[in-house]
Design a protein around this motif. Structure first.
Motif, PDB file in Angstrom:
ATOM      1  N   LEU A  96       0.839  -1.208   0.000  1.00  0.00           N
ATOM      2  CA  LEU A  96       0.000   0.000   0.000  1.00  0.00           C
ATOM      3  C   LEU A  96       0.875   1.260   0.000  1.00  0.00           C
ATOM      4  O   LEU A  96       0.640   2.200  -0.755  1.00  0.00           O
ATOM      5  CB  LEU A  96      -0.873  -0.036   1.251  1.00  0.00           C
ATOM      6  CG  LEU A  96      -2.165   0.760   1.244  1.00  0.00           C
ATOM      7  CD1 LEU A  96      -3.022   0.406   0.057  1.00  0.00           C
ATOM      8  CD2 LEU A  96      -2.935   0.478   2.533  1.00  0.00           C
ATOM      9  N   LEU A  97       1.925   1.231   0.858  1.00  0.00           N
ATOM     10  CA  LEU A  97       2.802   2.402   0.964  1.00  0.00           C
ATOM     11  C   LEU A  97       3.610   2.624  -0.314  1.00  0.00           C
ATOM     12  O   LEU A  97       4.028   3.744  -0.600  1.00  0.00           O
ATOM     13  CB  LEU A  97       3.758   2.221   2.160  1.00  0.00           C
ATOM     14  CG  LEU A  97       3.132   2.486   3.521  1.00  0.00           C
ATOM     15  CD1 LEU A  97       4.045   1.995   4.634  1.00  0.00           C
ATOM     16  CD2 LEU A  97       2.868   3.986   3.702  1.00  0.00           C
ATOM     17  N   ALA A  98       3.815   1.538  -1.085  1.00  0.00           N
ATOM     18  CA  ALA A  98       4.596   1.663  -2.323  1.00  0.00           C
ATOM     19  C   ALA A  98       3.766   2.263  -3.461  1.00  0.00           C
ATOM     20  O   ALA A  98       4.299   2.574  -4.514  1.00  0.00           O
ATOM     21  CB  ALA A  98       5.123   0.287  -2.722  1.00  0.00           C
ATOM     22  N   ARG A  99       2.463   2.372  -3.252  1.00  0.00           N
ATOM     23  CA  ARG A  99       1.617   2.913  -4.321  1.00  0.00           C
ATOM     24  C   ARG A  99       1.882   4.389  -4.564  1.00  0.00           C
ATOM     25  O   ARG A  99       1.956   5.173  -3.610  1.00  0.00           O
ATOM     26  CB  ARG A  99       0.136   2.780  -3.928  1.00  0.00           C
ATOM     27  CG  ARG A  99      -0.404   1.413  -4.166  1.00  0.00           C
ATOM     28  CD  ARG A  99      -1.890   1.462  -3.994  1.00  0.00           C
ATOM     29  NE  ARG A  99      -2.386   0.112  -3.873  1.00  0.00           N
ATOM     30  CZ  ARG A  99      -3.667  -0.188  -3.749  1.00  0.00           C
ATOM     31  NH1 ARG A  99      -4.550   0.785  -3.712  1.00  0.00           N
ATOM     32  NH2 ARG A  99      -4.038  -1.428  -3.659  1.00  0.00           N
ATOM     33  N   PRO A 100       1.990   4.787  -5.834  1.00  0.00           N
ATOM     34  CA  PRO A 100       2.125   6.217  -6.100  1.00  0.00           C
ATOM     35  C   PRO A 100       0.773   6.895  -5.883  1.00  0.00           C
ATOM     36  O   PRO A 100      -0.262   6.229  -5.908  1.00  0.00           O
ATOM     37  CB  PRO A 100       2.531   6.260  -7.580  1.00  0.00           C
ATOM     38  CG  PRO A 100       2.051   4.980  -8.169  1.00  0.00           C
ATOM     39  CD  PRO A 100       1.968   3.969  -7.072  1.00  0.00           C
ATOM     40  N   ASN A 101       0.791   8.154  -5.627  1.00  0.00           N
ATOM     41  CA  ASN A 101      -0.436   8.958  -5.502  1.00  0.00           C
ATOM     42  C   ASN A 101      -1.336   8.552  -4.328  1.00  0.00           C
ATOM     43  O   ASN A 101      -2.534   8.803  -4.353  1.00  0.00           O
ATOM     44  CB  ASN A 101      -1.291   8.917  -6.782  1.00  0.00           C
ATOM     45  CG  ASN A 101      -0.459   9.235  -8.011  1.00  0.00           C
ATOM     46  OD1 ASN A 101       0.449  10.070  -7.942  1.00  0.00           O
ATOM     47  ND2 ASN A 101      -0.737   8.564  -9.103  1.00  0.00           N
ATOM     48  N   LEU A 102      -0.771   7.897  -3.331  1.00  0.00           N
ATOM     49  CA  LEU A 102      -1.574   7.588  -2.143  1.00  0.00           C
ATOM     50  C   LEU A 102      -1.777   8.895  -1.361  1.00  0.00           C
ATOM     51  O   LEU A 102      -0.816   9.649  -1.169  1.00  0.00           O
ATOM     52  CB  LEU A 102      -0.826   6.571  -1.276  1.00  0.00           C
ATOM     53  CG  LEU A 102      -1.603   5.848  -0.186  1.00  0.00           C
ATOM     54  CD1 LEU A 102      -2.684   4.948  -0.788  1.00  0.00           C
ATOM     55  CD2 LEU A 102      -0.669   5.009   0.680  1.00  0.00           C
ATOM     56  N   SER A 103      -2.999   9.161  -0.945  1.00  0.00           N
ATOM     57  CA  SER A 103      -3.247  10.424  -0.239  1.00  0.00           C
ATOM     58  C   SER A 103      -2.459  10.463   1.076  1.00  0.00           C
ATOM     59  O   SER A 103      -2.099   9.415   1.627  1.00  0.00           O
ATOM     60  CB  SER A 103      -4.736  10.573   0.055  1.00  0.00           C
ATOM     61  OG  SER A 103      -5.099   9.682   1.083  1.00  0.00           O
ATOM     62  N   ALA A 104      -2.201  11.681   1.556  1.00  0.00           N
ATOM     63  CA  ALA A 104      -1.413  11.840   2.786  1.00  0.00           C
ATOM     64  C   ALA A 104      -2.079  11.108   3.950  1.00  0.00           C
ATOM     65  O   ALA A 104      -1.420  10.461   4.769  1.00  0.00           O
ATOM     66  CB  ALA A 104      -1.260  13.322   3.104  1.00  0.00           C
ATOM     67  N   GLU A 105      -3.416  11.175   3.994  1.00  0.00           N
ATOM     68  CA  GLU A 105      -4.164  10.542   5.081  1.00  0.00           C
ATOM     69  C   GLU A 105      -3.983   9.024   5.055  1.00  0.00           C
ATOM     70  O   GLU A 105      -3.714   8.392   6.079  1.00  0.00           O
ATOM     71  CB  GLU A 105      -5.647  10.935   4.940  1.00  0.00           C
ATOM     72  CG  GLU A 105      -6.606  10.249   5.897  1.00  0.00           C
ATOM     73  CD  GLU A 105      -6.269  10.511   7.361  1.00  0.00           C
ATOM     74  OE1 GLU A 105      -5.706  11.588   7.651  1.00  0.00           O
ATOM     75  OE2 GLU A 105      -6.545   9.620   8.205  1.00  0.00           O
ATOM     76  N   GLN A 109      -2.143   6.361   7.627  1.00  0.00           N
ATOM     77  CA  GLN A 109      -2.839   5.174   8.159  1.00  0.00           C
ATOM     78  C   GLN A 109      -2.039   3.903   7.875  1.00  0.00           C
ATOM     79  O   GLN A 109      -1.909   3.034   8.727  1.00  0.00           O
ATOM     80  CB  GLN A 109      -4.214   5.046   7.515  1.00  0.00           C
ATOM     81  CG  GLN A 109      -5.260   5.950   8.126  1.00  0.00           C
ATOM     82  CD  GLN A 109      -6.628   5.675   7.518  1.00  0.00           C
ATOM     83  OE1 GLN A 109      -6.986   4.538   7.266  1.00  0.00           O
ATOM     84  NE2 GLN A 109      -7.377   6.725   7.261  1.00  0.00           N
ATOM     85  N   ALA A 110      -1.493   3.794   6.657  1.00  0.00           N
ATOM     86  CA  ALA A 110      -0.737   2.593   6.291  1.00  0.00           C
ATOM     87  C   ALA A 110       0.567   2.520   7.077  1.00  0.00           C
ATOM     88  O   ALA A 110       0.969   1.439   7.531  1.00  0.00           O
ATOM     89  CB  ALA A 110      -0.469   2.594   4.785  1.00  0.00           C
ATOM     90  N   ALA A 111       1.225   3.671   7.261  1.00  0.00           N
ATOM     91  CA  ALA A 111       2.487   3.693   8.013  1.00  0.00           C
ATOM     92  C   ALA A 111       2.244   3.281   9.473  1.00  0.00           C
ATOM     93  O   ALA A 111       3.003   2.501  10.058  1.00  0.00           O
ATOM     94  CB  ALA A 111       3.094   5.092   7.953  1.00  0.00           C
ATOM     95  N   TRP A 112       1.168   3.769  10.030  1.00  0.00           N
ATOM     96  CA  TRP A 112       0.786   3.441  11.424  1.00  0.00           C
ATOM     97  C   TRP A 112       0.459   1.956  11.533  1.00  0.00           C
ATOM     98  O   TRP A 112       0.887   1.267  12.456  1.00  0.00           O
ATOM     99  CB  TRP A 112      -0.403   4.331  11.807  1.00  0.00           C
ATOM    100  CG  TRP A 112      -1.115   3.977  13.080  1.00  0.00           C
ATOM    101  CD1 TRP A 112      -2.444   3.693  13.211  1.00  0.00           C
ATOM    102  CD2 TRP A 112      -0.584   3.898  14.405  1.00  0.00           C
ATOM    103  NE1 TRP A 112      -2.764   3.434  14.519  1.00  0.00           N
ATOM    104  CE2 TRP A 112      -1.646   3.559  15.282  1.00  0.00           C
ATOM    105  CE3 TRP A 112       0.691   4.078  14.931  1.00  0.00           C
ATOM    106  CZ2 TRP A 112      -1.468   3.386  16.647  1.00  0.00           C
ATOM    107  CZ3 TRP A 112       0.862   3.904  16.316  1.00  0.00           C
ATOM    108  CH2 TRP A 112      -0.194   3.565  17.144  1.00  0.00           C
TER     109      TRP A 112
END
Ligand SMILES: [Zn+2]
Length: 380
Positions: A96-105, A109-112
């Motif tokens: 999920l974190l590797a996806r480009p254009n992931l919104s900041a929010e 959430q994914a990092a957490w």
């Protein structure tokens, strides 16, 4: 399992909302829409018929066909973590974190979520790095600070723990004097172990200035006095500890009983006789006398400390373990071998040895001696 079901329901809701929220021009013909919904309905059916494994498999399929739905992946990751499948949760959140254009929010959430995966999987260094990444994205992320603090406390890294506590205090706009005192006291105990007596004492004083009921800080002063073979100072610390931190005071008597030289032990015993210790404390002393000199020594100590007729059944049975050499004494010894002495007032966990931080609820300074009658059932 409740968490798992909640997760699955969450995924189902997210997918239903997403399907409904599709822009009109993308709306497929009714048959296609039904095809879209079919696996989801099947998943919900599995859920309703209490087959969570099949429900999970089906919902993974849904997520696969709707990969634009990051929330579905987040919910799946939560489910895998709840099932103990940490590496699958890690892979989901990493992709999920590797996806480009992931919104900041969603990035936050994914990092957490990824940090929690590492933490739950016991990969503490990675968890710490990932919590730090969360804090780069959101410097006021209180749960990430709390989780990092817990890891530092678990690893006895007191300086790092104190820095994190300072950040939490700044963020909350509130001081946590008892917590700070507990960390300073642990640092003091560490210093004492490394032979840095003066530093240990000054840290313990700093802790006590914040919280007089900090048992671990009193322990530093007690151990210092015992190390110096100073009977007067040992008795003075016992006196002050009892006055300010009565709940943990029986631990002071246990410590003095076990660590005092024979000369200091005589002084402490005289002091105890003059100051009538409570049952929990007296029993620790008598138990040690039994270890050193057997039944006769324990019997004499019990008499001198006014413990011939304990108030509770539990204390009475414990006493019999030390003062009798007959069958009842043997039974009482067997019974009390695994008997817990301390209970956390926060979460109720029971332990044989005192712990300054509860291993179950992770709160500091919450242990109290178990003395009441209702605790007399043998532990299972
Ligand atoms: Zn607890």
């Amino acid at each position: 399992m409740k968490l798992l079901l909640a997760g699955i329901v969450l995924v189902a809701i997210v997918v239903i909302l997403a399907l409904h929220a599709r822009p009109k021009e993308e709306k497929p013909p009714p048959k296609d829409k039904l095809d879209d919904l079919r696996p989801l309905l099947r998943g919900i059916n599995y859920l309703l018929t209490d087959q969570p494994d099949q429900a999970l498999r089906t919902l993974i399929e849904v997520a696969h066909h709707h990969s634009e739905l990051a929330e579905v992946y987040l919910a799946l990751g939560e489910m895998f973590r709840a099932r103990g499948e940490y590496m699958r949760a890690v892979r989901i959140h990493q992709s999920l974190l590797a996806r480009p254009n992931l919104s900041a929010e969603l990035q936050l959430q994914a990092a957490w979520a990824l940090a929690k995966d590492y933490h739950a999987g016991g990969l503490l260094d990675r968890a710490l790095r990932q919590y730090a990444r969360v804090l780069e994205l959101a410097p006021d992320h209180l749960p990430a600070l709390e989780a990092s603090l817990r890891i530092r406390e678990d690893s006895s890294e007191w300086d790092e723990a104190l820095k994190l506590l300072a950040r939490i205090e700044r963020l909350e706009g509130n001081r946590r004097p008892a917590h700070r005192a507990a960390l300073l006291a642990q640092k003091a105990l560490q210093a004492l172990q490394q032979g840095q007596l003066l530093q240990a004492q000054s840290l313990a004083d700093e802790a006590l200035a914040l919280d007089r009921s900090c048992g671990a800080a009193w322990l530093v002063h007690l151990r210092s006095a015992l190390q110096r073979d100073d009977a007067d100072q040992t008795c003075k610390v016992l006196h002050d500890w009892r006055e300010h931190a009565q709940a943990s005071w029986p631990a002071a008597v246990a410590e003095a009983a076990q660590r005092a030289s024979s000369q200091v032990r005589d002084g402490v015993f005289r002091w105890l006789r003059a100051h009538t210790p409570d049952e929990a404390a007296a029993l620790f002393w008598i138990e040690n006398e039994y270890r050193l000199g057997g039944v006769r020594a324990a019997e004499e100590a019990a008499k001198a400390l006014g413990m011939e007729q304990p108030q509770s059944l539990r204390s009475w049975i414990r006493l019999q373990a030390f003062v009798r050499s007959d069958r009842i004494g043997a039974l009482a010894r067997d019974w009390s071998k695994t008997l817990p002495n301390w209970r956390c007032k926060q979460c109720g966990v029971e332990l044989r040895e005192i712990r300054w931080r509860c291993p179950q609820c992770h709160q500091w300074n919450t242990m109290q001696p178990i003395t009441e009658e209702d605790a007399c059932a043998p532990p299972s």
